[in-house]
Scaffold this active site. Structure first.
Site, PDB file in Angstrom:
ATOM      1  CG  ASP A   1       8.853  -4.534   1.786  1.00  0.00           C
ATOM      2  OD1 ASP A   1       9.199  -3.393   1.495  1.00  0.00           O
ATOM      3  OD2 ASP A   1       8.345  -5.354   0.472  1.00  0.00           O
TER       4      ASP A   1
ATOM      5  CG  ASP B   1       9.967   2.263   0.850  1.00  0.00           C
ATOM      6  OD1 ASP B   1      10.293   0.949   0.617  1.00  0.00           O
ATOM      7  OD2 ASP B   1      10.669   2.754   1.135  1.00  0.00           O
TER       8      ASP B   1
HETATM    9  N1  LIG Z   1       9.605  -1.232  -0.995  1.00  0.00           N
HETATM   10  C1  LIG Z   1       9.448  -1.693  -2.290  1.00  0.00           C
HETATM   11  N2  LIG Z   1       9.561  -0.766  -2.768  1.00  0.00           N
HETATM   12  C2  LIG Z   1       9.304  -0.169  -4.159  1.00  0.00           C
HETATM   13  N3  LIG Z   1       8.659  -1.682  -4.884  1.00  0.00           N
HETATM   14  C3  LIG Z   1       8.577  -2.536  -3.964  1.00  0.00           C
HETATM   15  N4  LIG Z   1       8.363  -3.934  -4.415  1.00  0.00           N
HETATM   16  C4  LIG Z   1       7.599  -4.573  -3.383  1.00  0.00           C
HETATM   17  N5  LIG Z   1       8.714  -3.525  -2.115  1.00  0.00           N
HETATM   18  C5  LIG Z   1       9.194  -2.362  -2.529  1.00  0.00           C
END
Ligand SMILES: Nc1ncnc2[nH]cnc12
Ligand SMILES: CSC[C@H]1O[C@H](OP(=O)(O)O)[C@H](O)[C@@H]1O
Length: 315
Positions: free
Chosen positions: A229, A231
């Site tokens: 992703d 975030d």
């Molecule tokens: N955006 C994110 N923040 C923290 N841990 C994660 N693991 C996978 N995506 C994450």
């Protein structure tokens, strides 16, 4: 599991720690399932011993596999049994760990399903996780300037780049700064922007204290991250991270993760890497770095625990 031995008598040098979406390692022969007890309690999961056929020698090499969040992902990042995990692996003979992690990307060019082999970490955990073996009257300090093992990183990167060439389905970024946050809630948008301004490449909740404890235990450690992703820093340009997104990419890219770990194990099982895999470059460092406390000042319980972890070091 019925019929699978609960003992394995040979030393095991290499371990794989599976994270989110990697609760088991398929494609290898299961030869034992171990319930290891340590002075720091039981690990996050039983440890599977798997046989991997070395393509260079034709002989099976044993690999220890442990699931960081438990067999059913029942442990939150701050509940992971990091001390017990690392102590249990060391007690089996493990001196090399390849750890997997699902991460958020903090850079446009690191796209979901890309792999990142980070070379730096920024600690944003909050001090609530047990983070050292050296406390309670046994003081030790170990270098952490390079939080991952630089020689192991070279091997992992070589394997990852070879996969990139094979069919173009894998993209690997061979360095990057990993932000390890506390969680379990994801970051605020302000935090996500701040991590970008710090030079962060990717973010997760589980590199620490795992990597610190591995260093203290004289184990060469490298994390392989898979981006799932962006975030939440992209705002209107993209959807904020959620669990469904993370799991979806992990599942869709599981085959590439499996090929990556297979390639790394093939390479590590070559005789030329024997000294590296056995952690010879780290052997004995804690005898000195962990032996500051004079005998008369030692805490008995801490001393007993460390004698279990490092037989012969603190007599
Ligand atoms: N955006 C994110 N923040 C923290 N841990 C994660 N693991 C996978 N995506 C994450
Ligand atoms: C399920 S999203 C957050 C979760 O995913 C990562 O887990 P792991 O590093 O074990 O693959 C991240 O660190 C969080 O624990």
């Amino acid at each position: 599991m019925a019929g699978v031995p609960s003992k394995y008598d040979e030393p095991v040098s290499i371990a794989v720690i599976g994270g989110t979406g990697i609760q088991a390692l398929s494609g290898f022969t299961l030869v034992a399932t171990l319930d290891v007890k340590t002075p720091w309690g039981s690990p996050s999961s039983p440890i599977s011993i798997l046989h991997h056929l070395s393509p260079s020698t034709g002989k099976p090499i044993p690999i220890a596999f442990l699931s960081r969040h438990g067999l059913h992902h029942e442990l939150a990042p701050h509940e992971v049994k990091n001390q017990a995990n690392i102590a249990a692996l060391r007690s089996l003979g493990v001196r090399t760990i390849i750890a997997f992690s699902a991460v958020g990307s903090l850079r446009e060019e690191i796209r979901p399903r890309d792999f990142v082999v980070p070379d730096q970490v920024i600690d944003r955990t909050k001090g609530i996780r047990p983070f050292t073996f050296f406390e309670g009257g046994m003081v030790g300090h170990v270098g952490f300037g390079d939080p991952f093992d630089t020689k192991l990183a070279k091997i992992v990167n070589k394997c990852g780049h070879a996969l990139e060439g094979e069919n173009g389905a894998v993209t690997l970024h061979d360095k990057g700064t990993l932000i390890c946050m506390e969680g379990p809630q994801f970051s605020t948008r302000a935090e996500s922007h701040m991590y970008r301004s710090w030079g962060g490449s990717v973010i997760n909740m589980s590199a620490l204290p795992e990597a610190k404890l591995a260093r203290e235990a004289e184990i060469a450690y490298q994390m392989i991250c898979m981006a799932t992703d962006y975030d939440c820093w992209r705002g209107e340009a993209g959807e904020d991270v959620n669990v469904e997104m993370v799991m979806g990419h992990m599942k869709a890219n599981a085959e590439n993760a499996k090929r990556f770990v297979g390639a790394v194990l093939d390479e590590l099982s070559k005789e030329e890497h024997d000294e590296q895999v056995k952690g010879k470059h780290l052997e004995g460092q804690m005898k000195f770095a962990g032996g500051i406390t004079a005998k008369e000042g030692r805490g008995k319980e801490a001393e007993d625990k460390l004698k279990w972890l490092f037989p012969g070091y603190f007599e």
